[in-house]
Design an enzyme around this catalytic site. Sequence first.
Site, PDB file in Angstrom:
ATOM      1  N   TYR A 104       0.819  -1.227   0.000  1.00 46.54           N
ATOM      2  CA  TYR A 104       0.000   0.000   0.000  1.00 46.54           C
ATOM      3  C   TYR A 104       0.847   1.268   0.000  1.00 46.54           C
ATOM      4  O   TYR A 104       0.521   2.236  -0.686  1.00 46.54           O
ATOM      5  CB  TYR A 104      -0.963   0.044   1.198  1.00 46.54           C
ATOM      6  CG  TYR A 104      -1.851  -1.170   1.393  1.00 46.54           C
ATOM      7  CD1 TYR A 104      -2.065  -2.105   0.384  1.00 46.54           C
ATOM      8  CD2 TYR A 104      -2.494  -1.385   2.616  1.00 46.54           C
ATOM      9  CE1 TYR A 104      -2.875  -3.216   0.584  1.00 46.54           C
ATOM     10  CE2 TYR A 104      -3.317  -2.483   2.819  1.00 46.54           C
ATOM     11  CZ  TYR A 104      -3.490  -3.406   1.803  1.00 46.54           C
ATOM     12  OH  TYR A 104      -4.286  -4.491   2.008  1.00 46.54           O
ATOM     13  N   TYR A 184      -5.066   1.960  -0.147  1.00 47.81           N
ATOM     14  CA  TYR A 184      -5.922   0.772  -0.358  1.00 47.81           C
ATOM     15  C   TYR A 184      -7.318   1.018   0.212  1.00 47.81           C
ATOM     16  O   TYR A 184      -8.335   0.850  -0.480  1.00 47.81           O
ATOM     17  CB  TYR A 184      -5.240  -0.410   0.316  1.00 47.81           C
ATOM     18  CG  TYR A 184      -6.053  -1.664   0.536  1.00 47.81           C
ATOM     19  CD1 TYR A 184      -6.272  -2.584  -0.494  1.00 47.81           C
ATOM     20  CD2 TYR A 184      -6.556  -1.973   1.808  1.00 47.81           C
ATOM     21  CE1 TYR A 184      -6.970  -3.766  -0.266  1.00 47.81           C
ATOM     22  CE2 TYR A 184      -7.249  -3.151   2.047  1.00 47.81           C
ATOM     23  CZ  TYR A 184      -7.464  -4.038   1.006  1.00 47.81           C
ATOM     24  OH  TYR A 184      -8.150  -5.211   1.241  1.00 47.81           O
ATOM     25  N   ASN A 213      -9.912  -9.864   8.592  1.00 44.76           N
ATOM     26  CA  ASN A 213      -8.780 -10.783   8.779  1.00 44.76           C
ATOM     27  C   ASN A 213      -9.174 -12.256   8.753  1.00 44.76           C
ATOM     28  O   ASN A 213      -9.113 -12.951   9.775  1.00 44.76           O
ATOM     29  CB  ASN A 213      -8.011 -10.412  10.049  1.00 44.76           C
ATOM     30  CG  ASN A 213      -7.322  -9.054   9.893  1.00 44.76           C
ATOM     31  OD1 ASN A 213      -7.976  -8.016   9.970  1.00 44.76           O
ATOM     32  ND2 ASN A 213      -6.037  -9.052   9.612  1.00 44.76           N
ATOM     33  N   ARG A 234       0.932 -11.132   4.332  1.00 45.22           N
ATOM     34  CA  ARG A 234       0.202 -10.697   5.528  1.00 45.22           C
ATOM     35  C   ARG A 234       0.708 -11.463   6.754  1.00 45.22           C
ATOM     36  O   ARG A 234       1.465 -12.424   6.629  1.00 45.22           O
ATOM     37  CB  ARG A 234      -1.306 -10.861   5.300  1.00 45.22           C
ATOM     38  CG  ARG A 234      -1.833  -9.777   4.371  1.00 45.22           C
ATOM     39  CD  ARG A 234      -3.242 -10.025   3.891  1.00 45.22           C
ATOM     40  NE  ARG A 234      -3.285 -11.050   2.866  1.00 45.22           N
ATOM     41  CZ  ARG A 234      -4.369 -11.366   2.155  1.00 45.22           C
ATOM     42  NH1 ARG A 234      -5.498 -10.725   2.373  1.00 45.22           N
ATOM     43  NH2 ARG A 234      -4.329 -12.313   1.230  1.00 45.22           N
ATOM     44  N   VAL A 252       5.885  -5.552  14.638  1.00 43.96           N
ATOM     45  CA  VAL A 252       5.960  -4.190  14.114  1.00 43.96           C
ATOM     46  C   VAL A 252       5.485  -3.207  15.189  1.00 43.96           C
ATOM     47  O   VAL A 252       4.373  -3.346  15.717  1.00 43.96           O
ATOM     48  CB  VAL A 252       5.096  -4.072  12.825  1.00 43.96           C
ATOM     49  CG1 VAL A 252       4.985  -2.621  12.373  1.00 43.96           C
ATOM     50  CG2 VAL A 252       5.674  -4.951  11.718  1.00 43.96           C
TER      51      VAL A 252
END
EC number: 4.1.1.35
Length: 390
Positions: A104, A184, A213, A234, A252
């Site tokens: 993205y 996105y 998800n 992903r 992250v």
Amino acid sequence: MAANARSDLDGNPIKAITICMIGAGGFIGSHLCEKLMAETQHKVLAVDVYSDKIKHLLEPETNPWSDRIQFHRINIKHDSRLEGLIKIADLTINLAAICTPADYNTRPLDTIYSNFIDALPVVKYCSENNKRLIHFSTCEVYGKTIGSFLPKDHDLRQDPAFYVLKEDVSPCIFGPIEKQRWSYACAKQLIERLVYAEGAENGLEFTIVRPFNWIGPRMDFIPGIDGPSEGVPRVLACFSNNLLRGEPLKLVDGGQSQRTFVYIKDAIEAVLLMIENPARANGHIFNVGNPNNEVTVKQLAEMMTEVYEKVSGEPSLEVPTIDVSSKEFYGEGYDDSDKRIPDMTIINRQLGWNPKTSLWDLLESTLTYQHRTYAEAIKKAMAKPVASSS
Ligand SMILES: NC(=O)c1ccc[n+]([C@@H]2O[C@H](COP(=O)([O-])OP(=O)(O)OC[C@H]3O[C@@H](n4cnc5c(N)ncnc54)[C@H](O)[C@@H]3O)[C@@H](O)[C@H]2O)c1
Ligand SMILES: O=c1ccn([C@@H]2O[C@H](COP(=O)(O)OP(=O)(O)O[C@H]3OC[C@](O)(CO)[C@H]3O)[C@@H](O)[C@H]2O)c(=O)[nH]1
């Protein structure tokens, strides 16, 4: 079983239809094709640029449904055969998209073209030919929660009105334009608005799906095995890859974002209900997720580590996770959704659907699949000597 004796939710017999499924070769498409072949009499015109994930369904010798599925290798960006396929189908399901967050902010133009521009002809052909459309959008259209803008210790953060995401109430809150992560979500929002407007002004029969998800076998790729070495899939495939290689899972920004995960097989049940109950599904936008399976990404990493130890028999690392900054992991322009809990009122009322599988159970079956499918190939790849530059 007499599959053609099945009934819809109102007790009417279900008539077999022809479905033009665009993006049928992807993760969701492959599971939907499997379900339609195994449990219904519907025909599928499967459109994609890849067929690897559905090749087991396309072998004529072994499958009783070989006359009910046809693969069309078509890039919908530039192929005049698309309109013909939509015309001969009763229903079009559009799954085609770039939908991996690593793209993205690094490929925003491809992301916007894929999720908006390339979907335009599909909507147009359905509208002009009076064909029903099920369009796949995303939970990312909600962006961030209202609560995320309150101080960390504010009482209202605990109030569901500030974080539960409702199709007909919640706003769509994206970050600034320079945070290209939202390219996105914004493209998906605009295509949703276009589909909705075609319904309002031209009578298009549509359903919009917002997946929260969905995870399970065949999701994305394992870098260096069935996808590019430098590719970033992903989170399920990222963490699977780390576990298979015996390396720490990368969190992250500390893995504090929250997600609700739903098992692909539960979610596919919801899509089948939409396909077979048009009177209940048309004109609606549906959240499809599992509000009971909420974890932080850090908790997901811990659970996947524990489950993988159980299914592989390999002990976990002493330090199973490491923190990385989002800039290091995804590059400039990344941003994140803080929390994603779907409100289930509309899908419950219209289709009586509820997810069944717990996060532990869905991870156990998925990681068993990942281990069985990839462990040997990873061992071989890791045993190969690295080519020296001298
Ligand atoms: N998996 C999830 O949890 C999730 C969550 C939110 C939204 N979605 C949406 O659901 C849809 C399917 O997602 P998925 O997880 O199966 O992704 P995926 O990447 O596995 O599948 C997408 C498929 O579309 C195909 N495709 C892309 N561009 C194409 C083109 N120009 N012509 C022909 N085929 C093309 C790809 O080759 C791929 O097989 C996407 O629209 C995605 O945005 C999925
Ligand atoms: O190695 C990793 C990979 C990711 N994360 C973090 O995990 C969170 C979830 O990431 P991911 O599943 O890749 O994607 P998102 O949930 O953010 O977005 C998807 O949701 C739906 C969809 O539209 C299509 O599937 C897509 O946009 C996130 O916080 C990552 O930063 C990690 O810590 N380590």
